[in-house]
Design a protein around this motif. Structure first.
Motif, PDB file in Angstrom:
ATOM      1  N   ARG A  92       0.671  -1.318  -0.101  1.00 56.99           N
ATOM      2  CA  ARG A  92       0.092  -0.139   0.004  1.00 56.99           C
ATOM      3  C   ARG A  92       0.912   1.410   0.018  1.00 56.99           C
ATOM      4  O   ARG A  92       0.404   2.228  -0.546  1.00 56.99           O
ATOM      5  CB  ARG A  92      -0.819   0.139   1.149  1.00 56.99           C
ATOM      6  CG  ARG A  92      -1.977  -1.169   1.230  1.00 56.99           C
ATOM      7  CD  ARG A  92      -2.979  -1.085   2.408  1.00 56.99           C
ATOM      8  NE  ARG A  92      -2.094  -1.256   3.812  1.00 56.99           N
ATOM      9  CZ  ARG A  92      -2.227  -2.170   4.541  1.00 56.99           C
ATOM     10  NH1 ARG A  92      -3.423  -3.141   4.327  1.00 56.99           N
ATOM     11  NH2 ARG A  92      -1.573  -2.292   5.525  1.00 56.99           N
ATOM     12  N   SER A  93       2.016   1.187   0.835  1.00 56.01           N
ATOM     13  CA  SER A  93       2.529   2.427   0.882  1.00 56.01           C
ATOM     14  C   SER A  93       3.889   2.667  -0.162  1.00 56.01           C
ATOM     15  O   SER A  93       4.133   1.646  -0.844  1.00 56.01           O
ATOM     16  CB  SER A  93       3.346   2.352   2.306  1.00 56.01           C
ATOM     17  OG  SER A  93       4.448   1.415   2.268  1.00 56.01           O
ATOM     18  N   GLU A  94       4.189   4.048  -0.449  1.00 60.38           N
ATOM     19  CA  GLU A  94       4.999   4.110  -1.367  1.00 60.38           C
ATOM     20  C   GLU A  94       6.514   3.384  -0.910  1.00 60.38           C
ATOM     21  O   GLU A  94       7.373   3.184  -1.781  1.00 60.38           O
ATOM     22  CB  GLU A  94       5.136   5.540  -1.535  1.00 60.38           C
ATOM     23  CG  GLU A  94       5.539   5.919  -3.055  1.00 60.38           C
ATOM     24  CD  GLU A  94       5.193   7.408  -3.315  1.00 60.38           C
ATOM     25  OE1 GLU A  94       6.295   8.316  -3.391  1.00 60.38           O
ATOM     26  OE2 GLU A  94       4.273   7.990  -3.429  1.00 60.38           O
ATOM     27  N   ARG A  95       6.630   3.814   0.321  1.00 54.78           N
ATOM     28  CA  ARG A  95       7.875   3.050   0.734  1.00 54.78           C
ATOM     29  C   ARG A  95       8.130   1.699   0.610  1.00 54.78           C
ATOM     30  O   ARG A  95       9.363   1.059   0.375  1.00 54.78           O
ATOM     31  CB  ARG A  95       8.273   3.598   2.356  1.00 54.78           C
ATOM     32  CG  ARG A  95       8.695   4.993   2.144  1.00 54.78           C
ATOM     33  CD  ARG A  95       9.071   5.402   3.893  1.00 54.78           C
ATOM     34  NE  ARG A  95       8.313   5.707   4.757  1.00 54.78           N
ATOM     35  CZ  ARG A  95       8.192   6.027   5.796  1.00 54.78           C
ATOM     36  NH1 ARG A  95       9.224   6.377   6.325  1.00 54.78           N
ATOM     37  NH2 ARG A  95       7.070   6.074   6.633  1.00 54.78           N
ATOM     38  N   ALA A  96       7.018   0.759   0.785  1.00 55.71           N
ATOM     39  CA  ALA A  96       7.029  -0.638   0.602  1.00 55.71           C
ATOM     40  C   ALA A  96       7.012  -0.743  -0.818  1.00 55.71           C
ATOM     41  O   ALA A  96       8.137  -1.731  -1.260  1.00 55.71           O
ATOM     42  CB  ALA A  96       5.855  -1.080   1.245  1.00 55.71           C
TER      43      ALA A  96
ATOM     44  N   SER B  28      10.497  -3.006  -5.024  1.00 51.34           N
ATOM     45  CA  SER B  28      10.971  -3.084  -6.408  1.00 51.34           C
ATOM     46  C   SER B  28      12.583  -3.040  -6.371  1.00 51.34           C
ATOM     47  O   SER B  28      13.048  -3.656  -7.308  1.00 51.34           O
ATOM     48  CB  SER B  28      10.743  -1.663  -7.077  1.00 51.34           C
ATOM     49  OG  SER B  28      11.185  -0.522  -6.654  1.00 51.34           O
ATOM     50  N   LYS B  29      13.292  -2.588  -5.549  1.00 53.86           N
ATOM     51  CA  LYS B  29      14.765  -2.549  -5.321  1.00 53.86           C
ATOM     52  C   LYS B  29      15.302  -4.220  -5.146  1.00 53.86           C
ATOM     53  O   LYS B  29      16.082  -4.719  -5.509  1.00 53.86           O
ATOM     54  CB  LYS B  29      15.187  -1.792  -4.271  1.00 53.86           C
ATOM     55  CG  LYS B  29      15.150  -0.178  -4.620  1.00 53.86           C
ATOM     56  CD  LYS B  29      15.530   0.382  -3.641  1.00 53.86           C
ATOM     57  CE  LYS B  29      15.721   1.899  -4.145  1.00 53.86           C
ATOM     58  NZ  LYS B  29      15.364   2.708  -2.889  1.00 53.86           N
ATOM     59  N   ILE B  30      14.626  -4.701  -4.099  1.00 45.75           N
ATOM     60  CA  ILE B  30      14.915  -6.159  -3.870  1.00 45.75           C
ATOM     61  C   ILE B  30      14.325  -7.079  -4.670  1.00 45.75           C
ATOM     62  O   ILE B  30      15.122  -8.188  -4.847  1.00 45.75           O
ATOM     63  CB  ILE B  30      14.587  -6.325  -2.318  1.00 45.75           C
ATOM     64  CG1 ILE B  30      13.039  -6.528  -2.038  1.00 45.75           C
ATOM     65  CG2 ILE B  30      15.438  -5.782  -1.314  1.00 45.75           C
ATOM     66  CD1 ILE B  30      13.004  -7.425  -0.968  1.00 45.75           C
TER      67      ILE B  30
END
Ligand SMILES: Nc1ncnc2c1ncn2[C@@H]1O[C@H](COP(=O)(O)OP(=O)(O)O)[C@@H](O)[C@H]1O
Ligand SMILES: [Mg+2]
Length: 247
Positions: A233-237, A242-244
């Motif tokens: 839900r959150s942008e940080r997640a 997307s990075k890992i």
């Protein structure tokens, strides 16, 4: 699964000097539940684990184990340390003791178990982590994956109520990661209550009842693995995943 709260954190705050490392953490881990904690480096995951067995104190809020506030000192604190097992990235085995001695030490010294009983239980546990045939060796004679499985047996030997795993596979060569995750998956299936900090998303999907995503000392998101990985839900997640997931 039952839903008896085993570990409860309420409005927990902690600072290291000016750094607000845990910000109003609220988290309940039910008995038999596997909670995977993920998040960027420096987000407070290790500190969170360490507060649960009081390797770190907290500034405000409350942590309860089995409905009791964590004890501050003395015998009650020793008892807490055996109720809350911990498995670290860096195995932390005693180099000058055999595998068997590493596993029997706590039960004999802290739980005052007779040697025979401690050794019989240790052998059962070493078999359970698939390393019974290495009991007389010294840690340096084992691979990293084997050493980490000994560390898991050592934690189990104290009959803990919950085991905290802080990046248990991060120091391992890639070919040894799976054997440790397999042992952890077995434990999860057997109903062990576990808090697992890990970057192993396959394990999180397979074994976790819940995923907790931390960033900058906060729990940003908490969800089932399915929901979390398919629909963060959150942008940080979203950014973290997307990075890992694409490297
Ligand atoms: N003993 C300490 N003293 C000062 N700062 C610390 C200490 N332990 C951790 N920190 C800092 O607290 C933050 C969170 O650390 P940590 O809990 O280890 O995060 P994570 O495990 O998510 O990488 C980091 O910025 C780290 O540098
Ligand atoms: Mg850490």
């Amino acid at each position: 699964m039952t839903s008896t709260p085993l570990v409860v954190l309420e409005n927990v705050n902690k600072h290291f000097g000016d750094l607000h490392v845990l910000r109003d953490i609220n988290l309940t881990v039910n008995s038999g539940e596997v909670v995977v904690v993920i998040g960027p480096s420096g987000s407070g995951k290790s500190t969170l684990c360490r507060t649960i067995n009081r390797l770190e104190t907290i500034d405000s809020g409350e942590i309860r184990l089995d409905d009791q506030p964590l004890p501050a000192e003395g015998r009650a604190l020793a008892r807490l340390r055996s109720d809350v097992g911990m498995v670290f990235q860096s195995f932390n085995l005693f180099a000058h003791k055999t595998v068997l001695q590493n596993v029997t030490l706590g039960p004999m010294k802290v739980l005052r178990k007779p040697r025979g009983e401690a050794e019989a239980h240790a052998m059962e546990l070493l078999d359970r982590v698939r390393i019974g045939n290495q009991a007389q060796k010294y840690p340096a004679q084992l691979s990293g994956g084997q050493q980490q499985r000994v560390a898991i047996a050592r934690a189990l030997a104290m009959s803990p109520k919950v085991i905290l795993f802080d990046e248990p596979t991060s120091a391992l060569d890639p070919e040894m990661v799976q054997e440790v995750l397999d042992v952890m998956t077995d434990l999860a299936k057997d109903g062990m209550t576990m808090v697992v900090v890990t970057h192993e998303m396959g394990f999180a999907r397979r074994a976790a009842n819940r995923v907790v995503f931390m960033a900058d000392g906060e729990i940003v998101e908490e969800n089932t693995p399915d929901e979390f990985f398919t629909n963060p839900r959150s942008e940080r997640a979203q950014d973290f995943l997307s990075k890992i997931l694409t490297h």
